[in-house]
Design a protein around this motif. Structure first.
Motif, PDB file in Angstrom:
ATOM      1  N   ARG A 294       0.835  -1.200   0.000  1.00  0.00           N
ATOM      2  CA  ARG A 294       0.000   0.000   0.000  1.00  0.00           C
ATOM      3  C   ARG A 294       0.874   1.257   0.000  1.00  0.00           C
ATOM      4  N   ILE A 295       1.933   1.242   0.814  1.00  0.00           N
ATOM      5  CA  ILE A 295       2.833   2.383   0.884  1.00  0.00           C
ATOM      6  C   ILE A 295       3.495   2.631  -0.468  1.00  0.00           C
ATOM      7  N   ALA A 296       3.978   1.557  -1.092  1.00  0.00           N
ATOM      8  CA  ALA A 296       4.634   1.704  -2.388  1.00  0.00           C
ATOM      9  C   ALA A 296       3.675   2.252  -3.437  1.00  0.00           C
ATOM     10  N   ALA A 297       2.419   1.783  -3.411  1.00  0.00           N
ATOM     11  CA  ALA A 297       1.428   2.275  -4.372  1.00  0.00           C
ATOM     12  C   ALA A 297       1.118   3.751  -4.131  1.00  0.00           C
ATOM     13  N   THR A 298       1.065   4.142  -2.864  1.00  0.00           N
ATOM     14  CA  THR A 298       0.823   5.547  -2.529  1.00  0.00           C
ATOM     15  C   THR A 298       1.963   6.422  -3.034  1.00  0.00           C
ATOM     16  N   LEU A 299       3.191   5.949  -2.854  1.00  0.00           N
ATOM     17  CA  LEU A 299       4.347   6.710  -3.311  1.00  0.00           C
ATOM     18  C   LEU A 299       4.408   6.755  -4.838  1.00  0.00           C
ATOM     19  N   ASP A 300       4.030   5.652  -5.487  1.00  0.00           N
ATOM     20  CA  ASP A 300       3.943   5.659  -6.955  1.00  0.00           C
ATOM     21  C   ASP A 300       2.957   6.725  -7.427  1.00  0.00           C
ATOM     22  N   THR A 301       1.841   6.859  -6.713  1.00  0.00           N
ATOM     23  CA  THR A 301       0.837   7.862  -7.070  1.00  0.00           C
ATOM     24  C   THR A 301       1.394   9.272  -6.898  1.00  0.00           C
ATOM     25  N   ALA A 302       2.115   9.492  -5.802  1.00  0.00           N
ATOM     26  CA  ALA A 302       2.727  10.805  -5.580  1.00  0.00           C
ATOM     27  C   ALA A 302       3.709  11.139  -6.701  1.00  0.00           C
ATOM     28  N   ARG A 303       4.509  10.156  -7.112  1.00  0.00           N
ATOM     29  CA  ARG A 303       5.471  10.385  -8.189  1.00  0.00           C
ATOM     30  C   ARG A 303       4.762  10.687  -9.509  1.00  0.00           C
ATOM     31  N   THR A 304       3.682   9.949  -9.781  1.00  0.00           N
ATOM     32  CA  THR A 304       2.914  10.192 -11.005  1.00  0.00           C
ATOM     33  C   THR A 304       2.347  11.606 -11.021  1.00  0.00           C
ATOM     34  N   LEU A 305       1.778  12.034  -9.906  1.00  0.00           N
ATOM     35  CA  LEU A 305       1.245  13.393  -9.811  1.00  0.00           C
ATOM     36  C   LEU A 305       2.347  14.434  -9.958  1.00  0.00           C
ATOM     37  N   LEU A 306       3.508  14.140  -9.366  1.00  0.00           N
ATOM     38  CA  LEU A 306       4.628  15.071  -9.451  1.00  0.00           C
ATOM     39  C   LEU A 306       5.015  15.327 -10.903  1.00  0.00           C
ATOM     40  N   PHE A 307       5.177  14.256 -11.664  1.00  0.00           N
ATOM     41  CA  PHE A 307       5.620  14.441 -13.040  1.00  0.00           C
ATOM     42  C   PHE A 307       4.496  14.943 -13.947  1.00  0.00           C
ATOM     43  N   LYS A 308       3.270  14.744 -13.541  1.00  0.00           N
ATOM     44  CA  LYS A 308       2.168  15.387 -14.263  1.00  0.00           C
ATOM     45  C   LYS A 308       2.219  16.898 -14.048  1.00  0.00           C
ATOM     46  N   ALA A 309       2.425  17.312 -12.792  1.00  0.00           N
ATOM     47  CA  ALA A 309       2.481  18.745 -12.471  1.00  0.00           C
ATOM     48  C   ALA A 309       3.681  19.415 -13.127  1.00  0.00           C
ATOM     49  N   ILE A 310       4.835  18.750 -13.116  1.00  0.00           N
ATOM     50  CA  ILE A 310       6.031  19.357 -13.702  1.00  0.00           C
ATOM     51  C   ILE A 310       6.006  19.238 -15.221  1.00  0.00           C
ATOM     52  N   GLY A 311       5.393  18.168 -15.727  1.00  0.00           N
ATOM     53  CA  GLY A 311       5.244  18.057 -17.176  1.00  0.00           C
ATOM     54  C   GLY A 311       4.442  19.207 -17.755  1.00  0.00           C
ATOM     55  N   LEU A 312       3.443  19.658 -17.012  1.00  0.00           N
ATOM     56  CA  LEU A 312       2.667  20.819 -17.436  1.00  0.00           C
ATOM     57  C   LEU A 312       3.561  22.051 -17.527  1.00  0.00           C
ATOM     58  N   ILE A 313       4.453  22.207 -16.563  1.00  0.00           N
ATOM     59  CA  ILE A 313       5.398  23.330 -16.581  1.00  0.00           C
ATOM     60  C   ILE A 313       6.257  23.279 -17.849  1.00  0.00           C
ATOM     61  N   ASP A 314       6.776  22.099 -18.168  1.00  0.00           N
ATOM     62  CA  ASP A 314       7.604  21.965 -19.366  1.00  0.00           C
ATOM     63  C   ASP A 314       6.814  22.280 -20.642  1.00  0.00           C
ATOM     64  N   GLU A 315       5.572  21.825 -20.672  1.00  0.00           N
ATOM     65  CA  GLU A 315       4.739  22.076 -21.856  1.00  0.00           C
ATOM     66  C   GLU A 315       4.519  23.570 -22.051  1.00  0.00           C
ATOM     67  N   ILE A 316       4.237  24.288 -20.973  1.00  0.00           N
ATOM     68  CA  ILE A 316       4.037  25.734 -21.074  1.00  0.00           C
ATOM     69  C   ILE A 316       5.331  26.424 -21.484  1.00  0.00           C
ATOM     70  N   ALA A 317       6.457  25.930 -20.975  1.00  0.00           N
ATOM     71  CA  ALA A 317       7.746  26.517 -21.347  1.00  0.00           C
ATOM     72  C   ALA A 317       8.015  26.375 -22.839  1.00  0.00           C
TER      73      ALA A 317
END
Length: 406
Positions: A294-317
Motif C-alpha cells: 500500500r505504501i509503495a502504491a501511494t508513493l507511486d501515485t505521488a510520483r505520477t502526480l509530481l511528473f504530471k504537475a512538472i510536465g505541465l510546466i515543461d509544456e508551457i515553457a
C-alpha cells in the motif's frame, strides 16, 4: 509571463540532462557518508560542496546563454530525486540554488549581465520578512535580515525581498527583490532546526548596503518582464511564472527521500523480526507485506502526480502559452495532494520500521525529520492549496492569495 516575440538566439529546446542525473545518482554514496557531518555543521560539507560544483549540478536550470545546463524541469526533478536519496538536505540546497539562479535569469538585460556576464554564478535568497530599500541617487540603501537563506554557503549572490521607502514612482503590490554580493552580506548563525539541518539556512543581514538601480527587480516590471529590444531572452524557461515552478520542483526531493526510506524499510523487512510475534522476518507477515504494498502504491501515485504537475510546466515553457489562474489553482491543489501522499508514506514507513528507526544513528530518522520540515514549507501547506482550488472552482471571491502568489 513573457508575451513578446522571441528575439534571442537561445536554443528553442531544453538541454540534455543525462550527465547531470547520472552524476547525482553516482553521488549517493558520498552524500550518505557525509550526511551526519553535514547535519552537525548545519551546512553541506566541503567534500559535498566540491562534488556538486565539480559536476555543475547547481547551474542546471540556468539557460545555456549564460553557460548553464538549460535542462527541463522534469529532468531537474529526476536529478533532485537522486540527490535526495543520498541526503534530502543537499537536494534542498540544490533546489534553492538552482531555482533562484534560474529566477535571476528572468531579469533585465542589465541585471543578467551583472550577475552572469563573467560566467555562471550561484544565487540563493529569501524574501520574508522583507527588508527596507531607501531611495538615493542612482539606487537604493538596503537594510534587512532574512532568515532561512538556504544555500548561503554555496552562493555568490543573495536575492533579498524589500519594501520601498522614499519612492514616488509607480507602486505595485508585492515584494521587490534586490541582488547583493555575499561579500557585502553578514551571516548570522541562526539555523537550529529539527530537520533540514544540513542546508545552511542561516540569516543573511544587510546593513546600509548600496544597491544600484539595475540590481533591483521592482513589481511594476517583475521577473519575466520583456522590455523592448530585450537581448537576453528566448529560452523555454523564460516563458514561465516563478511560483508554480518553484512549488512543483520543490516537491521532487521529498518524493526522492521517501523513496529512499521505502528502500531501507523493504531491505530491513527481509531480515528483521516483528517483536512480540512468531514472525522471524516482516516478510512472513501478510499484514506487513500488505502495508508495504500500500505504501509503495501511494508513493507511486505521488510520483505520477509530481511528473504530471512538472510536465505541465515543461509544456508551457516549450509552447509559450498562457497559464491561466484557474489552471494554476488546480496545479497548486495537485501539489497539495503530493504533500498529503508523501506525509502518509513516511509516517506509515516509520510504523513498519518501529521505534528503533528513530535512533539518531539510524538514517531513517534523518530522512524522516528532513521530509517533515520540507513538507511544511509555506508553498506546501495542503489546506491552503485546497482552499485556493475550492474557491476558484466555486467562484468564491476574493481568493485567499493574490493570483501571482500561486
Amino acid at each position: 509571463m513573457a508575451t513578446a516575440a522571441k528575439i534571442s538566439s537561445e536554443p528553442t529546446g531544453f538541454g540534455d540532462a543525462e550527465q547531470f542525473i547520472a552524476a547525482a545518482r553516482d553521488l549517493r554514496p558520498l552524500l550518505q557518508a557525509e550526511a551526519a557531518e553535514g547535519e552537525q555543521l548545519r551546512a553541506p560539507t566541503a567534500k559535498v560542496d566540491k562534488a556538486l560544483k565539480d559536476a555543475n549540478l547547481l547551474t542546471v536550470l540556468l539557460p545555456k546563454r549564460w553557460g548553464g545546463g538549460g535542462i527541463s524541469f522534469s529532468d531537474f526533478a529526476r536529478m533532485e530525486i537522486e540527490l535526495a536519496k543520498g541526503d534530502p538536505a543537499i537536494a534542498w540546497v540544490s533546489q534553492i540554488v538552482n531555482g533562484t539562479t534560474w529566477v535571476s535569469s528572468l531579469t533585465s538585460d542589465a541585471t543578467q549581465e551583472a550577475l552572469f556576464g563573467n560566467g555562471p554564478k550561484l544565487i540563493c535568497g529569501a524574501y520574508n520578512p522583507p527588508g527596507k530599500a531607501r531611495r538615493v541617487e542612482g539606487g537604493w540603501i538596503v537594510n534587512g535580515a532574512w532568515p532561512y537563506t538556504s544555500g548561503s554557503r554555496q552562493s555568490d549572490w543573495a536575492q533579498a525581498g524589500c519594501v520601498l521607502e522614499g519612492y514616488e514612482g509607480p507602486v505595485v503590490p508585492g515584494i521587490n527583490m534586490v541582488y547583493i554580493p555575499f561579500s557585502e552580506i553578514e551571516m548570522q548563525d541562526t539555523w537550529y532546526m529539527t530537520g533540514m539541518q544540513g542546508t545552511g539556512s542561516d540569516t543573511s543581514i544587510a546593513r546600509d548596503v548600496f544597491v544600484p538601480d539595475h540590481m533591483m527587480v521592482m513589481m511594476d516590471k517583475p521577473f519575466g518582464h520583456v522590455e523592448p529590444n530585450k537581448r537576453h531572452w528566448g529560452a523555454p524557461s523564460d516563458n514561465l511564472p516563478v511560483v508554480p515552478v518553484v512549488r512543483a520542483t520543490g516537491l521532487a526531493q521529498l518524493v526522492g527521500a521517501a523513496e529512499a526510506m521505502l528502500e531501507i524499510v523493504e531491505a530491513d523487512s527481509q531480515k528483521k523480526p516483528i517483536v512480540t510475534t512468531f514472525y522471524k522476518t516482516r516478510t512472513e507477515s501478510g499484514a506487513a507485506v500488505h502495508e508495504l504494498g500500500r505504501i509503495a502504491a501511494t508513493l507511486d501515485t505521488a510520483r505520477t502526480l509530481l511528473f504530471k504537475a512538472i510536465g505541465l510546466i515543461d509544456e508551457i515553457a516549450l509552447t509559450g502559452r498562457e497559464f491561466p489562474f484557474s489552471e494554476r489553482a488546480k496545479h497548486k491543489a495537485q501539489c497539495a495532494q503530493i504533500v498529503t501522499l508523501v506525509h502518509d508514506v513516511i509516517e506509515s514507513l516509520m510504523f513498519v520500521a518501529g521505534s528503533s528507526a528513530f535512533a539518531l544513528s539510524n538514517p531513517l530518522s534523518r530522512y524522516w525529520k528532513d521530509v517533515h520540515v520540507g513538507l511544511r514549507h509555506v508553498t506546501n501547506i495542503p489546506m491552503l492549496g485546497y482552499e485556493i482550488y475550492g474557491r476558484d472552482r466555486m467562484g468564491v471571491s476574493p481568493n485567499i492569495s493574490p493570483p501571482g502568489a500561486y
